[in-house]
Scaffold this motif. Structure first.
Motif, PDB file in Angstrom:
ATOM      1  N   THR A  23      -9.140 -37.372  12.544  1.00 10.52           N
ATOM      2  CA  THR A  23     -10.125 -38.447  12.440  1.00 10.52           C
ATOM      3  C   THR A  23     -11.540 -37.901  12.563  1.00 10.52           C
ATOM      4  OG1 THR A  23      -8.541 -40.024  13.346  1.00 10.52           O
ATOM      5  CG2 THR A  23     -10.869 -40.653  13.416  1.00 10.52           C
ATOM      6  N   GLY A  24     -11.748 -37.013  13.513  1.00 11.60           N
ATOM      7  CA  GLY A  24     -13.071 -36.414  13.688  1.00 11.60           C
ATOM      8  C   GLY A  24     -13.509 -35.631  12.461  1.00 11.60           C
ATOM      9  N   LEU A  25     -12.597 -34.834  11.917  1.00 13.63           N
ATOM     10  CA  LEU A  25     -12.927 -34.068  10.710  1.00 13.63           C
ATOM     11  C   LEU A  25     -13.207 -34.993   9.530  1.00 13.63           C
ATOM     12  CD1 LEU A  25     -10.341 -31.159  11.007  1.00 13.63           C
ATOM     13  CD2 LEU A  25     -12.829 -31.030  11.337  1.00 13.63           C
ATOM     14  N   ALA A  26     -12.448 -36.076   9.428  1.00 17.55           N
ATOM     15  CA  ALA A  26     -12.670 -37.025   8.336  1.00 17.55           C
ATOM     16  C   ALA A  26     -14.031 -37.696   8.453  1.00 17.55           C
ATOM     17  CB  ALA A  26     -11.555 -38.079   8.322  1.00 17.55           C
ATOM     18  N   VAL A  27     -14.429 -38.053   9.667  1.00 15.58           N
ATOM     19  CA  VAL A  27     -15.733 -38.699   9.865  1.00 15.58           C
ATOM     20  C   VAL A  27     -16.867 -37.753   9.492  1.00 15.58           C
ATOM     21  CG1 VAL A  27     -17.309 -39.596  11.621  1.00 15.58           C
ATOM     22  CG2 VAL A  27     -14.934 -40.365  11.565  1.00 15.58           C
ATOM     23  N   VAL A  28     -16.791 -36.519   9.965  1.00 17.14           N
ATOM     24  CA  VAL A  28     -17.847 -35.552   9.646  1.00 17.14           C
ATOM     25  C   VAL A  28     -17.856 -35.249   8.150  1.00 17.14           C
ATOM     26  CG1 VAL A  28     -18.624 -33.177  10.019  1.00 17.14           C
ATOM     27  CG2 VAL A  28     -17.894 -34.560  11.949  1.00 17.14           C
ATOM     28  N   GLY A  29     -16.678 -35.047   7.559  1.00 14.35           N
ATOM     29  CA  GLY A  29     -16.600 -34.778   6.121  1.00 14.35           C
ATOM     30  C   GLY A  29     -17.115 -35.941   5.289  1.00 14.35           C
ATOM     31  N   ALA A  30     -16.739 -37.154   5.662  1.00  6.89           N
ATOM     32  CA  ALA A  30     -17.198 -38.332   4.929  1.00  6.89           C
ATOM     33  C   ALA A  30     -18.705 -38.502   5.058  1.00  6.89           C
ATOM     34  CB  ALA A  30     -16.485 -39.577   5.433  1.00  6.89           C
ATOM     35  N   SER A  31     -19.236 -38.198   6.229  1.00  9.28           N
ATOM     36  CA  SER A  31     -20.677 -38.286   6.422  1.00  9.28           C
ATOM     37  C   SER A  31     -21.405 -37.378   5.436  1.00  9.28           C
ATOM     38  CB  SER A  31     -21.022 -37.904   7.868  1.00  9.28           C
ATOM     39  OG  SER A  31     -22.404 -37.721   8.024  1.00  9.28           O
ATOM     40  N   TRP A  32     -20.917 -36.166   5.298  1.00 10.48           N
ATOM     41  CA  TRP A  32     -21.576 -35.241   4.390  1.00 10.48           C
ATOM     42  C   TRP A  32     -21.352 -35.630   2.932  1.00 10.48           C
ATOM     43  CZ3 TRP A  32     -25.517 -32.365   4.136  1.00 10.48           C
ATOM     44  CH2 TRP A  32     -25.683 -31.499   3.064  1.00 10.48           C
ATOM     45  N   LEU A  35     -23.348 -39.090   2.240  1.00  9.65           N
ATOM     46  CA  LEU A  35     -24.793 -39.176   2.474  1.00  9.65           C
ATOM     47  C   LEU A  35     -25.574 -37.925   2.098  1.00  9.65           C
ATOM     48  CD1 LEU A  35     -24.566 -40.937   5.956  1.00  9.65           C
ATOM     49  CD2 LEU A  35     -24.945 -41.998   3.718  1.00  9.65           C
ATOM     50  N   HIS A  36     -24.962 -36.759   2.208  1.00 11.52           N
ATOM     51  CA  HIS A  36     -25.637 -35.480   1.949  1.00 11.52           C
ATOM     52  C   HIS A  36     -26.933 -35.335   2.750  1.00 11.52           C
ATOM     53  CE1 HIS A  36     -22.935 -34.058  -1.140  1.00 11.52           C
ATOM     54  NE2 HIS A  36     -22.983 -35.262  -1.701  1.00 11.52           N
ATOM     55  N   LEU A  37     -26.893 -35.830   3.980  1.00 14.65           N
ATOM     56  CA  LEU A  37     -28.037 -35.690   4.890  1.00 14.65           C
ATOM     57  C   LEU A  37     -27.570 -34.871   6.080  1.00 14.65           C
ATOM     58  CD1 LEU A  37     -29.330 -39.365   4.777  1.00 14.65           C
ATOM     59  CD2 LEU A  37     -30.342 -37.381   3.647  1.00 14.65           C
ATOM     60  N   TRP A  38     -28.083 -33.646   6.188  1.00 17.61           N
ATOM     61  CA  TRP A  38     -27.585 -32.736   7.212  1.00 17.61           C
ATOM     62  C   TRP A  38     -27.811 -33.272   8.610  1.00 17.61           C
ATOM     63  CZ3 TRP A  38     -30.528 -30.767  11.050  1.00 17.61           C
ATOM     64  CH2 TRP A  38     -31.910 -30.810  10.877  1.00 17.61           C
ATOM     65  N   TRP A  39     -28.900 -33.993   8.837  1.00 18.61           N
ATOM     66  CA  TRP A  39     -29.216 -34.451  10.179  1.00 18.61           C
ATOM     67  C   TRP A  39     -28.278 -35.565  10.634  1.00 18.61           C
ATOM     68  CZ3 TRP A  39     -31.088 -39.464  10.269  1.00 18.61           C
ATOM     69  CH2 TRP A  39     -31.566 -39.962   9.067  1.00 18.61           C
ATOM     70  N   ILE A  40     -27.800 -36.389   9.723  1.00 23.43           N
ATOM     71  CA  ILE A  40     -26.813 -37.407  10.093  1.00 23.43           C
ATOM     72  C   ILE A  40     -25.464 -36.736  10.339  1.00 23.43           C
ATOM     73  CG2 ILE A  40     -25.494 -39.386   9.251  1.00 23.43           C
ATOM     74  CD1 ILE A  40     -28.037 -40.428   7.986  1.00 23.43           C
ATOM     75  N   THR A  41     -25.103 -35.796   9.480  1.00 23.56           N
ATOM     76  CA  THR A  41     -23.843 -35.074   9.667  1.00 23.56           C
ATOM     77  C   THR A  41     -23.882 -34.265  10.966  1.00 23.56           C
ATOM     78  OG1 THR A  41     -23.528 -34.978   7.279  1.00 23.56           O
ATOM     79  CG2 THR A  41     -22.248 -33.439   8.604  1.00 23.56           C
ATOM     80  N   ALA A  42     -25.019 -33.674  11.284  1.00 17.72           N
ATOM     81  CA  ALA A  42     -25.141 -32.930  12.543  1.00 17.72           C
ATOM     82  C   ALA A  42     -25.001 -33.873  13.737  1.00 17.72           C
ATOM     83  CB  ALA A  42     -26.478 -32.197  12.604  1.00 17.72           C
ATOM     84  N   GLY A  43     -25.623 -35.038  13.658  1.00 17.74           N
ATOM     85  CA  GLY A  43     -25.490 -36.012  14.739  1.00 17.74           C
ATOM     86  C   GLY A  43     -24.059 -36.484  14.897  1.00 17.74           C
ATOM     87  N   ALA A  44     -23.395 -36.741  13.764  1.00 13.87           N
ATOM     88  CA  ALA A  44     -21.987 -37.145  13.812  1.00 13.87           C
ATOM     89  C   ALA A  44     -21.139 -36.028  14.409  1.00 13.87           C
ATOM     90  CB  ALA A  44     -21.497 -37.497  12.414  1.00 13.87           C
ATOM     91  N   SER A  45     -21.464 -34.783  14.068  1.00 11.74           N
ATOM     92  CA  SER A  45     -20.719 -33.642  14.605  1.00 11.74           C
ATOM     93  C   SER A  45     -20.867 -33.530  16.120  1.00 11.74           C
ATOM     94  CB  SER A  45     -21.196 -32.344  13.953  1.00 11.74           C
ATOM     95  OG  SER A  45     -20.957 -32.381  12.567  1.00 11.74           O
TER      96      SER A  45
END
Length: 73
Positions: A23-32, A35-45
């Motif tokens: 689930t965690g990997l899916a959330v981070v992967g889906a975020s990227w 959205l293709h926004l590194w700062w949102i993906t970093a926050g999600a990570s």
């Protein structure tokens, strides 16, 4: 019935280590991917990392310690 050897024996399938990790990997992967926004993906990570730390490291250690304190393991 013998006492459980692991806290994971008490949890349903959706609260097992494999499902928490996937689930965690899916959330981070889906975020990227969406959205293709590194700062949102970093926050999600960071949030997912904290979630993993809590549920995959701290909670099982606390359960094991509580079982040892009760003489149950």
């Amino acid at each position: 019935m013998p006492p459980p050897e692991s806290v994971w024996q008490l949890k349903p399938w959706w609260c097992q280590p494999w499902s928490i990790l996937l689930t965690g990997l899916a959330v981070v992967g889906a975020s990227w991917l969406l959205l293709h926004l590194w700062w949102i993906t970093a926050g999600a990570s960071v949030l997912i990392g904290a979630w993993w730390l809590l549920f995959l490291v701290l909670m099982p250690a606390a359960w094991k310690q509580s079982q040892a304190g009760e003489g149950g393991g």
